[in-house]
Design an enzyme around this catalytic site. Structure first.
Site, PDB file in Angstrom:
ATOM      1  CB  SER A  11      -2.191   1.068  -1.648  1.00  0.00           C
ATOM      2  OG  SER A  11      -1.632   1.732  -0.539  1.00  0.00           O
ATOM      3  N   GLY A  12      -4.965   0.190  -3.195  1.00  0.00           N
ATOM      4  CA  GLY A  12      -5.485  -0.522  -4.364  1.00  0.00           C
ATOM      5  C   GLY A  12      -6.932  -0.904  -4.161  1.00  0.00           C
TER       6      GLY A  12
END
Length: 203
Positions: A11-12
């Site tokens: 996600s990041g």
């Protein structure tokens, strides 16, 4: 016999994509699609779209983590159904779960649905509790415990890394927050780093 095709997503930038990729390679994946995307509703996941389009009957889709198939329970279940109906086997390494087109594992499909729901509830609850605590401190104390406000998303990333086996210091550094700040955030949430590591693969 079909191919084993892997899909990995983070996600990041602070999360560890290579850990997922290494697990997929160990599982015998001939091709691995990988990307950084939130997985939230409405967000593009072009590599997942390519991966799903590449699969044909007889293939197996291998996921290092079941939750990578979708951010919401409904999305995970819908994609699982579509894949199984198309003759594609789905394997989730984190839970040792294998679902086949024969639909001969109804309990496994139920477990997959429950696990997807629990993962979403846990993520949502973590972010909400962090945000609520920050808002309370601002409103009641006029400040945030004397410290700069902590981004709930960064703490959530650090929690994921600790569950993956990273030491707390490394998890804090990767998430872009201080070690003491992370300790304080975990304490406010009632989370123990040692217990988080023990939860790996069990939630």
């Amino acid at each position: 016999m079909g191919r084993a095709v892997g899909y990995a997503r983070i996600s990041g930038p602070a999360q560890d994509l290579q850990r997922q990729v290494a697990a997929l390679r160990s599982a015998g994946c001939e091709r691995i699609y990988q990307e950084q995307a939130s997985g939230a509703a409405g967000k593009d996941q072009p590599e997942l779209d390519r991966c799903l389009a590449d699969l044909v009957a007889g293939d197996a889709l291998v996921l290092a983590e079941l939750s990578r198939l979708g951010r919401t329970t409904g999305k995970v279940v819908t994609r699982l159904d579509s894949l199984l109906d198309a003759g594609v086997t789905v394997r989730a390494l984190d839970y040792g779960l294998t679902l086949t087109p024969a639909r001969d594992n109804p309990l496994g499909e139920l477990v997959a649905t429950i696990l997807a729901a629990l993962a979403k509830i846990e993520r949502d609850t973590l972010v909400r509790r962090l945000a609520d605590g920050r808002e309370y401190a601002k409103r009641v104390l006029g400040r945030y415990s004397g410290r700069k406000p902590v981004d709930p998303a960064k703490v959530a990333i650090a929690v994921d890394l600790i569950r993956a086996g990273r030491p707390l210091r490394q998890a804090a550094m990767a998430a872009g927050i201080g070690r003491t700040t992370l300790y304080d955030a975990l304490d406010r949430l009632g989370l123990d780093p040692a217990q988080l590591r023990e939860q790996r693969g069990n939630l």
